[in-house]
Scaffold this motif. Sequence first.
Motif, PDB file in Angstrom:
ATOM      1  N   PHE A  58     -36.376  87.286  12.119  1.00  0.00           N
ATOM      2  CA  PHE A  58     -36.319  88.218  13.251  1.00  0.00           C
ATOM      3  C   PHE A  58     -37.318  89.372  13.143  1.00  0.00           C
ATOM      4  CE2 PHE A  58     -32.110  86.258  12.961  1.00  0.00           C
ATOM      5  CZ  PHE A  58     -31.941  85.821  14.265  1.00  0.00           C
ATOM      6  N   SER A  59     -37.846  89.627  11.957  1.00  0.00           N
ATOM      7  CA  SER A  59     -38.743  90.776  11.810  1.00  0.00           C
ATOM      8  C   SER A  59     -39.981  90.486  10.969  1.00  0.00           C
ATOM      9  CB  SER A  59     -37.978  91.955  11.172  1.00  0.00           C
ATOM     10  OG  SER A  59     -37.462  91.592   9.900  1.00  0.00           O
ATOM     11  N   GLY A  60     -40.187  89.241  10.586  1.00  0.00           N
ATOM     12  CA  GLY A  60     -41.322  88.890   9.744  1.00  0.00           C
ATOM     13  C   GLY A  60     -42.594  88.670  10.545  1.00  0.00           C
ATOM     14  N   PRO A  61     -43.654  88.229   9.877  1.00  0.00           N
ATOM     15  CA  PRO A  61     -44.951  88.020  10.543  1.00  0.00           C
ATOM     16  C   PRO A  61     -44.902  86.982  11.667  1.00  0.00           C
ATOM     17  CG  PRO A  61     -45.203  88.039   8.151  1.00  0.00           C
ATOM     18  CD  PRO A  61     -43.734  88.005   8.421  1.00  0.00           C
ATOM     19  N   GLU A  62     -44.030  85.982  11.529  1.00  0.00           N
ATOM     20  CA  GLU A  62     -43.943  84.925  12.541  1.00  0.00           C
ATOM     21  C   GLU A  62     -42.807  85.144  13.532  1.00  0.00           C
ATOM     22  OE1 GLU A  62     -45.468  80.841  10.733  1.00  0.00           O
ATOM     23  OE2 GLU A  62     -43.798  81.629   9.551  1.00  0.00           O
ATOM     24  N   SER A  63     -42.170  86.306  13.472  1.00  0.00           N
ATOM     25  CA  SER A  63     -40.979  86.538  14.294  1.00  0.00           C
ATOM     26  C   SER A  63     -41.291  86.488  15.789  1.00  0.00           C
ATOM     27  CB  SER A  63     -40.344  87.889  13.935  1.00  0.00           C
ATOM     28  OG  SER A  63     -41.252  88.950  14.164  1.00  0.00           O
ATOM     29  N   GLU A  64     -42.424  87.048  16.204  1.00  0.00           N
ATOM     30  CA  GLU A  64     -42.763  87.060  17.626  1.00  0.00           C
ATOM     31  C   GLU A  64     -42.974  85.643  18.148  1.00  0.00           C
ATOM     32  OE1 GLU A  64     -42.695  89.525  19.776  1.00  0.00           O
ATOM     33  OE2 GLU A  64     -41.924  90.783  18.148  1.00  0.00           O
ATOM     34  N   LYS A  65     -43.620  84.822  17.331  1.00  0.00           N
ATOM     35  CA  LYS A  65     -43.828  83.431  17.740  1.00  0.00           C
ATOM     36  C   LYS A  65     -42.496  82.708  17.893  1.00  0.00           C
ATOM     37  CE  LYS A  65     -45.048  80.369  14.696  1.00  0.00           C
ATOM     38  NZ  LYS A  65     -45.830  79.561  13.722  1.00  0.00           N
ATOM     39  N   PHE A  66     -41.582  82.924  16.945  1.00  0.00           N
ATOM     40  CA  PHE A  66     -40.289  82.269  17.009  1.00  0.00           C
ATOM     41  C   PHE A  66     -39.442  82.788  18.169  1.00  0.00           C
ATOM     42  CE2 PHE A  66     -40.704  81.550  12.191  1.00  0.00           C
ATOM     43  CZ  PHE A  66     -41.268  80.304  12.397  1.00  0.00           C
ATOM     44  N   LYS A  67     -39.526  84.095  18.433  1.00  0.00           N
ATOM     45  CA  LYS A  67     -38.760  84.663  19.548  1.00  0.00           C
ATOM     46  C   LYS A  67     -39.229  84.097  20.885  1.00  0.00           C
ATOM     47  CE  LYS A  67     -37.665  89.062  17.245  1.00  0.00           C
ATOM     48  NZ  LYS A  67     -37.908  90.522  17.219  1.00  0.00           N
ATOM     49  N   LYS A  68     -40.537  84.011  21.060  1.00  0.00           N
ATOM     50  CA  LYS A  68     -41.081  83.461  22.303  1.00  0.00           C
ATOM     51  C   LYS A  68     -40.710  81.986  22.447  1.00  0.00           C
ATOM     52  CE  LYS A  68     -45.379  82.957  24.920  1.00  0.00           C
ATOM     53  NZ  LYS A  68     -46.850  83.205  24.927  1.00  0.00           N
ATOM     54  N   ALA A  69     -40.805  81.250  21.346  1.00  0.00           N
ATOM     55  CA  ALA A  69     -40.449  79.830  21.384  1.00  0.00           C
ATOM     56  C   ALA A  69     -38.966  79.648  21.666  1.00  0.00           C
ATOM     57  CB  ALA A  69     -40.818  79.160  20.055  1.00  0.00           C
ATOM     58  N   ALA A  70     -38.120  80.509  21.075  1.00  0.00           N
ATOM     59  CA  ALA A  70     -36.677  80.432  21.312  1.00  0.00           C
ATOM     60  C   ALA A  70     -36.353  80.735  22.766  1.00  0.00           C
ATOM     61  CB  ALA A  70     -35.941  81.400  20.392  1.00  0.00           C
ATOM     62  N   PHE A  71     -37.044  81.714  23.345  1.00  0.00           N
ATOM     63  CA  PHE A  71     -36.834  82.042  24.761  1.00  0.00           C
ATOM     64  C   PHE A  71     -37.221  80.859  25.644  1.00  0.00           C
ATOM     65  CE2 PHE A  71     -38.496  83.632  28.813  1.00  0.00           C
ATOM     66  CZ  PHE A  71     -37.386  84.315  29.290  1.00  0.00           C
ATOM     67  N   ASN A  72     -38.354  80.227  25.347  1.00  0.00           N
ATOM     68  CA  ASN A  72     -38.764  79.049  26.115  1.00  0.00           C
ATOM     69  C   ASN A  72     -37.742  77.927  25.996  1.00  0.00           C
ATOM     70  OD1 ASN A  72     -41.141  80.300  26.924  1.00  0.00           O
ATOM     71  ND2 ASN A  72     -42.356  79.430  25.253  1.00  0.00           N
ATOM     72  N   SER A  73     -37.254  77.697  24.779  1.00  0.00           N
ATOM     73  CA  SER A  73     -36.279  76.624  24.555  1.00  0.00           C
ATOM     74  C   SER A  73     -34.992  76.874  25.324  1.00  0.00           C
ATOM     75  CB  SER A  73     -35.980  76.490  23.060  1.00  0.00           C
ATOM     76  OG  SER A  73     -37.087  75.975  22.356  1.00  0.00           O
ATOM     77  N   LEU A  74     -34.485  78.101  25.242  1.00  0.00           N
ATOM     78  CA  LEU A  74     -33.228  78.427  25.917  1.00  0.00           C
ATOM     79  C   LEU A  74     -33.388  78.357  27.432  1.00  0.00           C
ATOM     80  CD1 LEU A  74     -31.998  81.408  23.714  1.00  0.00           C
ATOM     81  CD2 LEU A  74     -31.001  79.117  23.841  1.00  0.00           C
ATOM     82  N   THR A  75     -34.502  78.860  27.948  1.00  0.00           N
ATOM     83  CA  THR A  75     -34.726  78.820  29.397  1.00  0.00           C
ATOM     84  C   THR A  75     -34.807  77.390  29.911  1.00  0.00           C
ATOM     85  OG1 THR A  75     -35.941  80.917  29.270  1.00  0.00           O
ATOM     86  CG2 THR A  75     -36.233  79.592  31.255  1.00  0.00           C
ATOM     87  N   ILE A  76     -35.602  76.567  29.231  1.00  0.00           N
ATOM     88  CA  ILE A  76     -35.748  75.171  29.641  1.00  0.00           C
ATOM     89  C   ILE A  76     -34.430  74.431  29.501  1.00  0.00           C
ATOM     90  CG2 ILE A  76     -36.863  72.981  29.042  1.00  0.00           C
ATOM     91  CD1 ILE A  76     -39.342  74.622  28.252  1.00  0.00           C
ATOM     92  N   ALA A  77     -33.704  74.677  28.413  1.00  0.00           N
ATOM     93  CA  ALA A  77     -32.439  73.974  28.180  1.00  0.00           C
ATOM     94  C   ALA A  77     -31.404  74.317  29.242  1.00  0.00           C
ATOM     95  CB  ALA A  77     -31.912  74.310  26.789  1.00  0.00           C
ATOM     96  N   VAL A  78     -31.302  75.586  29.611  1.00  0.00           N
ATOM     97  CA  VAL A  78     -30.331  75.998  30.633  1.00  0.00           C
ATOM     98  C   VAL A  78     -30.668  75.364  31.980  1.00  0.00           C
ATOM     99  CG1 VAL A  78     -29.489  77.959  31.979  1.00  0.00           C
ATOM    100  CG2 VAL A  78     -29.670  78.149  29.509  1.00  0.00           C
TER     101      VAL A  78
END
Length: 275
Positions: A58-78
Amino acid sequence: MTTTGFDLRKYQGFFAVTCLCLFILYAPLIIVMIYSFNDNASITRWSGVSLRWYFDVFSGPESEKFKKAAFNSLTIAVMAASVATVIATSAAIGMVRGGNFRGKAVSFGLLSLPIMVPEIVTAVATLIFFSTIGFKLGTLSILVAHIVFCIPFAYLPISARLQGIEASFEEAAQDLYANRWQTFRHVLMPIMGPGIVSGFLLAFIISLDDFIITNFIKGAGVETLPTAIFGSVKQGIKPNIMALSTLMLLFSISLVTLSYFVGMRGENRNSTQKT
């Protein structure tokens, strides 16, 4: 004349084979979960229990990439699960309440086809189809593909629930001068509710966890959580990937468990109504 039940446990070696299959299936998942708590950056050396890699997600160097990917996944899944559930509900009503009609067996086969066809075949075929018609690859292409292959997963629990509902409920409503829409809205829909929710949750988790089809048709610059994890793994397996995988696993298990209990609640309510 008395009959005895068919008990597989009495066959020699059945228990050993069962344990072996369970070990092969779940041992890698358990190892990933254990090493996600490893304090060491190395995935081969244990240095104690720590939550540092969960914070890193949630706060590491790759956190922004994972957050954006998680948002895309949740939006598409819903969105995919919602549309697939509506289509699956309509299909279930037509198949179960539509009586015998020409092409019914073929229609059921087409509904079940995405489950039986290997996912890699579906991914390649979808990519070729989109390329042929000039459909731009991106978030929309992922959504369309997810809707299609989520329909049978939503259809199965909805159809099973509808088959357990007596037609007398609808006949009674129509005898009281309710039209088809009123009968569906006030009688059939509330009883089908657990099956619809169960189908939605199952379609949601299938869309959320999909990798193969998404990886083929996502286009450049679009990432979902599974494809983002795969991209990070290609650079080397890191403990934060194990932590993220564990979070996804627990979330998936929670949704599948919820779907199971919702379906069971519907079956129990239906049994109570019959008695």
